[in-house]
Design a protein around this motif. Sequence first.
Motif, PDB file in Angstrom:
ATOM      1  N   ALA A 191      51.822  30.372  38.283  1.00 40.72           N
ATOM      2  CA  ALA A 191      50.919  31.452  38.689  1.00 40.72           C
ATOM      3  C   ALA A 191      50.403  32.203  37.468  1.00 40.72           C
ATOM      4  CB  ALA A 191      51.631  32.404  39.647  1.00 40.72           C
ATOM      5  N   MET A 192      51.300  32.443  36.510  1.00 43.49           N
ATOM      6  CA  MET A 192      50.885  33.161  35.302  1.00 43.49           C
ATOM      7  C   MET A 192      49.863  32.343  34.516  1.00 43.49           C
ATOM      8  SD  MET A 192      54.530  34.812  34.207  1.00 43.49           S
ATOM      9  CE  MET A 192      54.185  34.679  32.471  1.00 43.49           C
ATOM     10  N   ALA A 193      50.117  31.038  34.412  1.00 42.88           N
ATOM     11  CA  ALA A 193      49.192  30.179  33.670  1.00 42.88           C
ATOM     12  C   ALA A 193      47.818  30.192  34.326  1.00 42.88           C
ATOM     13  CB  ALA A 193      49.740  28.756  33.605  1.00 42.88           C
ATOM     14  N   GLN A 194      47.793  30.127  35.659  1.00 43.33           N
ATOM     15  CA  GLN A 194      46.503  30.133  36.354  1.00 43.33           C
ATOM     16  C   GLN A 194      45.800  31.470  36.196  1.00 43.33           C
ATOM     17  OE1 GLN A 194      47.374  28.963  40.390  1.00 43.33           O
ATOM     18  NE2 GLN A 194      47.496  26.786  39.862  1.00 43.33           N
ATOM     19  N   ALA A 195      46.566  32.545  36.241  1.00 43.99           N
ATOM     20  CA  ALA A 195      45.968  33.874  36.082  1.00 43.99           C
ATOM     21  C   ALA A 195      45.358  34.017  34.687  1.00 43.99           C
ATOM     22  CB  ALA A 195      47.008  34.960  36.338  1.00 43.99           C
ATOM     23  N   HIS A 196      46.060  33.469  33.700  1.00 39.15           N
ATOM     24  CA  HIS A 196      45.512  33.483  32.335  1.00 39.15           C
ATOM     25  C   HIS A 196      44.190  32.748  32.264  1.00 39.15           C
ATOM     26  CE1 HIS A 196      47.963  35.386  29.303  1.00 39.15           C
ATOM     27  NE2 HIS A 196      49.045  35.067  29.999  1.00 39.15           N
ATOM     28  N   GLU A 197      44.202  31.557  32.859  1.00 36.64           N
ATOM     29  CA  GLU A 197      43.021  30.708  32.816  1.00 36.64           C
ATOM     30  C   GLU A 197      41.817  31.395  33.467  1.00 36.64           C
ATOM     31  OE1 GLU A 197      42.681  26.493  34.588  1.00 36.64           O
ATOM     32  OE2 GLU A 197      44.424  26.569  33.255  1.00 36.64           O
ATOM     33  N   MET A 198      42.069  32.098  34.540  1.00 32.70           N
ATOM     34  CA  MET A 198      40.996  32.774  35.267  1.00 32.70           C
ATOM     35  C   MET A 198      40.588  34.086  34.599  1.00 32.70           C
ATOM     36  SD  MET A 198      40.416  31.265  38.404  1.00 32.70           S
ATOM     37  CE  MET A 198      40.074  32.569  39.588  1.00 32.70           C
ATOM     38  N   GLY A 199      41.326  34.473  33.562  1.00 31.00           N
ATOM     39  CA  GLY A 199      41.045  35.742  32.921  1.00 31.00           C
ATOM     40  C   GLY A 199      41.581  36.934  33.695  1.00 31.00           C
ATOM     41  N   TYR A 200      42.605  36.668  34.544  1.00 26.93           N
ATOM     42  CA  TYR A 200      43.216  37.768  35.301  1.00 26.93           C
ATOM     43  C   TYR A 200      44.411  38.358  34.556  1.00 26.93           C
ATOM     44  CZ  TYR A 200      40.467  36.464  39.432  1.00 26.93           C
ATOM     45  OH  TYR A 200      39.458  36.196  40.301  1.00 26.93           O
ATOM     46  N   LEU A 201      44.848  37.659  33.532  1.00 24.79           N
ATOM     47  CA  LEU A 201      45.878  38.201  32.651  1.00 24.79           C
ATOM     48  C   LEU A 201      45.346  38.029  31.238  1.00 24.79           C
ATOM     49  CD1 LEU A 201      49.353  36.792  33.834  1.00 24.79           C
ATOM     50  CD2 LEU A 201      48.656  39.176  33.862  1.00 24.79           C
ATOM     51  N   GLY A 202      45.643  38.979  30.375  1.00 27.67           N
ATOM     52  CA  GLY A 202      45.178  38.865  28.997  1.00 27.67           C
ATOM     53  C   GLY A 202      44.434  40.129  28.579  1.00 27.67           C
ATOM     54  N   ASN A 203      43.498  39.919  27.659  1.00 27.41           N
ATOM     55  CA  ASN A 203      42.808  41.074  27.096  1.00 27.41           C
ATOM     56  C   ASN A 203      41.567  41.457  27.882  1.00 27.41           C
ATOM     57  OD1 ASN A 203      44.557  41.556  24.973  1.00 27.41           O
ATOM     58  ND2 ASN A 203      43.613  39.917  23.752  1.00 27.41           N
ATOM     59  N   ASN A 204      41.274  42.724  27.888  1.00 23.50           N
ATOM     60  CA  ASN A 204      40.016  43.240  28.427  1.00 23.50           C
ATOM     61  C   ASN A 204      39.701  42.649  29.803  1.00 23.50           C
ATOM     62  OD1 ASN A 204      37.595  44.556  28.620  1.00 23.50           O
ATOM     63  ND2 ASN A 204      36.484  43.103  27.313  1.00 23.50           N
ATOM     64  N   LEU A 205      40.573  42.952  30.771  1.00 22.91           N
ATOM     65  CA  LEU A 205      40.456  42.324  32.082  1.00 22.91           C
ATOM     66  C   LEU A 205      39.232  42.817  32.844  1.00 22.91           C
ATOM     67  CD1 LEU A 205      44.228  42.461  33.027  1.00 22.91           C
ATOM     68  CD2 LEU A 205      42.932  40.536  32.126  1.00 22.91           C
ATOM     69  N   PHE A 206      38.483  41.900  33.342  1.00 23.85           N
ATOM     70  CA  PHE A 206      37.262  42.183  34.108  1.00 23.85           C
ATOM     71  C   PHE A 206      36.319  43.128  33.346  1.00 23.85           C
ATOM     72  CE2 PHE A 206      40.895  41.764  37.042  1.00 23.85           C
ATOM     73  CZ  PHE A 206      40.578  40.534  37.588  1.00 23.85           C
ATOM     74  N   GLY A 207      36.354  43.003  32.027  1.00 20.34           N
ATOM     75  CA  GLY A 207      35.464  43.824  31.207  1.00 20.34           C
ATOM     76  C   GLY A 207      35.766  45.311  31.233  1.00 20.34           C
ATOM     77  N   SER A 208      36.989  45.652  31.662  1.00 21.90           N
ATOM     78  CA  SER A 208      37.298  47.077  31.820  1.00 21.90           C
ATOM     79  C   SER A 208      37.906  47.704  30.576  1.00 21.90           C
ATOM     80  CB  SER A 208      38.316  47.233  32.945  1.00 21.90           C
ATOM     81  OG  SER A 208      39.531  46.615  32.536  1.00 21.90           O
ATOM     82  N   GLY A 209      38.289  46.852  29.634  1.00 16.45           N
ATOM     83  CA  GLY A 209      38.997  47.380  28.479  1.00 16.45           C
ATOM     84  C   GLY A 209      40.501  47.416  28.676  1.00 16.45           C
ATOM     85  N   PHE A 210      40.956  47.212  29.908  1.00 16.30           N
ATOM     86  CA  PHE A 210      42.393  47.225  30.186  1.00 16.30           C
ATOM     87  C   PHE A 210      42.976  45.831  29.930  1.00 16.30           C
ATOM     88  CE2 PHE A 210      45.601  46.313  33.622  1.00 16.30           C
ATOM     89  CZ  PHE A 210      46.641  47.058  33.081  1.00 16.30           C
TER      90      PHE A 210
END
Lengths: 598, 158
Positions: free
Chosen positions: A251-270
Amino acid sequence: MNQSEENKKKVIVRVCIGTGGLAAGGKEVIEAFKKAIADFCVDIDLDFTCHYQKVGCRGFCARDVLVDVVDGDTSVTYQGIKPDIAKRIVEEHLIKGEPVKEWLIDDSYHAFHAKQLKILLKDCGTIDPEDIHAYVKVGGYDAIKKILSSMIPEDVIAEIKASGIRGRGGAGFPTGVKWEACRKAPGDVKYIVCNADEGDPGAFMDRSIIEGNPHSVIEGMMIAAYAVGSNLGYVYIRAEYPAAVDRLKLAMAQAHEMGYLGNNLFGSGFSFDLRIKLGAGAFVCGEETALIASIEGERGMPRAKPPFPVQKGLWGKPTVINNVETLSNIPYIIRNGAAWYSSIGTEKSKGTKVFALTGKVKNTGLIEVPMGIRLGEIIYDIGGGIIGDKKFKAVQTGGPSGGCIPAELLDTPVDYESLGRVGSIIGSGGMVVLDETNCMVNIAKFFLEFTQAESCGKCVPCRIGTKRLLEILDRITKGLGREGDIELLEGLCAGVKSASLCGLGQTAPNPILSTLKYFRSEYETHIREKKCPAKVCKDLLTYSIIDAACTGCGACKRACPAGAISGEKKKPHRIDPEMCIKCGACFDTCKFASVDRE
Amino acid sequence: MSEILDDIIARYREKDGNVIFLLQETQEALGYIPEEAVGYFSKKLEIPSSRFFGVVTFYSQFHLKPRGKNIISVCCGTACHVKGGSKIADRVLRDLALSAEGETTEDGKFTFEIVRCVGACSIAPVVLVNNRAYAEMSADGTSKILREIKKKESDESK
Ligand SMILES: Cc1cc2nc3c(=O)[nH]c(=O)nc-3n(C[C@H](O)[C@H](O)[C@H](O)COP(=O)(O)O)c2cc1C
Ligand code: SF4
Ligand code: SF4
Ligand code: FES
Ligand code: FES
């Protein structure tokens, strides 16, 4: 796939591969379906294509392997499926359109679900836990997107506070209040820790949530992180749960791939990222300060609080520690609103609670019920009553920190305060049902064996106290109990409760105190008459054969591992009490009830 | 062995220097934690071996002795206990002629362990044979599985 294949209708075969599903042969069932389809393909041109979906625990594990056949808008559920039944379902249902009646779920399956209210478990068991898109499709990650685009952290905390949710890890501390304290604690670096240690030996709620809907936990952690101002989270999970660990990693790997985990999530800066730490098998590590020590690579020993982890936690930084179920609730609260959530449950206990309903009830499994439901409703309506229609004796809630609740209190509503009043706790959600064949002194001893072995040894009242308590219980069950032992137990219990450092020691006496309160006469019979009324305590039993009833079939003789039974064929047999090791095999084997146990 | 251990040390250095991680990896690779491994780590990393042993003995996951080829784990968590888990445990002890939980048969074929809940309580009592869970087990059912494995083992060695 050629053109004509693509135009065919899709049939989905959904198979449970939760722990129960796997044990009952879930993987083999999928293979059997595939093979049956392939075999039929040779002779007939099928007008559909078959797709397989693996899902996590759906709650009613005793009926595994559970299989759904979804054909357009209609979905049919089968229970107790074995690989050799797959072919019949393919032939009669998929090809001829006639569901195989004898394997369909029955009334008791519906009764099991009637009084449940599934929020967390609704998606567990219907979505594919190994596919992030399945979670997204049912609204997953909408909550974090909503927050990042329209709420400041203080709003999030206010929302969680308003929902009234309290921690599901045992203590029931209000989650919003915990987050607020961490938010306000000084410091730039803060952590979120998900407690997935699930140490209560008789509970599997957290395991099932992670296996069945891992993304809800990840999303809950992200929301918590945003609220308190953290960028890194840890999941502390038992190494005994390898399947859950794998699901979570995927699940974590998929979230990373989708850009749901990592830097600047959804362009919010978070930014937010996650790490997994494997627990190494110590119950006390579920306690939050011990858990922190364990993540840091040390022996997992608790320390005195304050300072609380929200002030000084992991690596000395402010840290929020929440239970798996608590975190999994968060996205649903944000999506549906605090008002919706707080409309469920009682005045002081909001929402639903997941319980592992096990022991001597007919329907065992994972259930989710609104807070405030009565114990009796869980045991008789959902659980279907006691196996073999034996007499209900008690329900144990809260595991090693909890207590046993007797029949006369089955009207008690299930909420934090009410269970506390009757001498038990909700705890993490273990609910073990006991019948007349369970001995309450034995149950108390069982829990003390556990806490005594798991005591970390840091403080004397717990280390020595649990040992003394166990010694007394042990001698009572061996027929060596003395007058005054009950009073001795009571005195020691009070001491251990008040003087221990952490929750393990402080609550370890509860199983003794609650059984003493409601089943005192059982203790007295053990001590005074040297008898175990439930016929469990080995040393208080003698086995003998009733001459008049014995047919001399010799079954007991063959079953006896100690060679203690002698006798000629067709003549009454005899047990040599010197050689008998009291294993009970003869009692269980004899078809004529000729073995007496006193 | 030192190659394996060096590799683990390298990964340990990349991570945040976590002793539990180091030991978990060692056990994963070797099946148990040999004393020599602890000595090796202690020298290479300049960490007193007492610290390693402190951690190893605290957590029940770690084993200081090699384990058998087949691991038989009988669950004696609450749900399994109330449904007769200890009867199954007694039977395994006798079938394997062992005197206590945690022991390995002389031929190294079986290790018997008691576990406290594997999270499959709704299908109690549970027995794990080499990590595969068997649901609603009985003493007789467990004996049967043991006999089957023994037979397979002796067929293989022929
Ligand atoms: C001995 C002991 C064991 C515990 N085990 C667990 C556990 O396995 N899982 C858990 O979530 N909380 C456990 N707790 C409670 C945690 O210390 C902590 O209160 C909880 O994780 C906080 O999360 P919550 O507020 O979401 O409930 C345990 C506490 C004690 C004293
Ligand atoms: S109460 Fe028990 S487990 Fe907790 S710190 Fe003291 S000895 Fe350790
Ligand atoms: S209880 Fe067990 S040992 Fe004793 S006679 Fe019966 S079968 Fe034999
Ligand atoms: S594991 Fe299949 S329903 Fe629980
Ligand atoms: S108590 Fe045996 S699996 Fe949970």
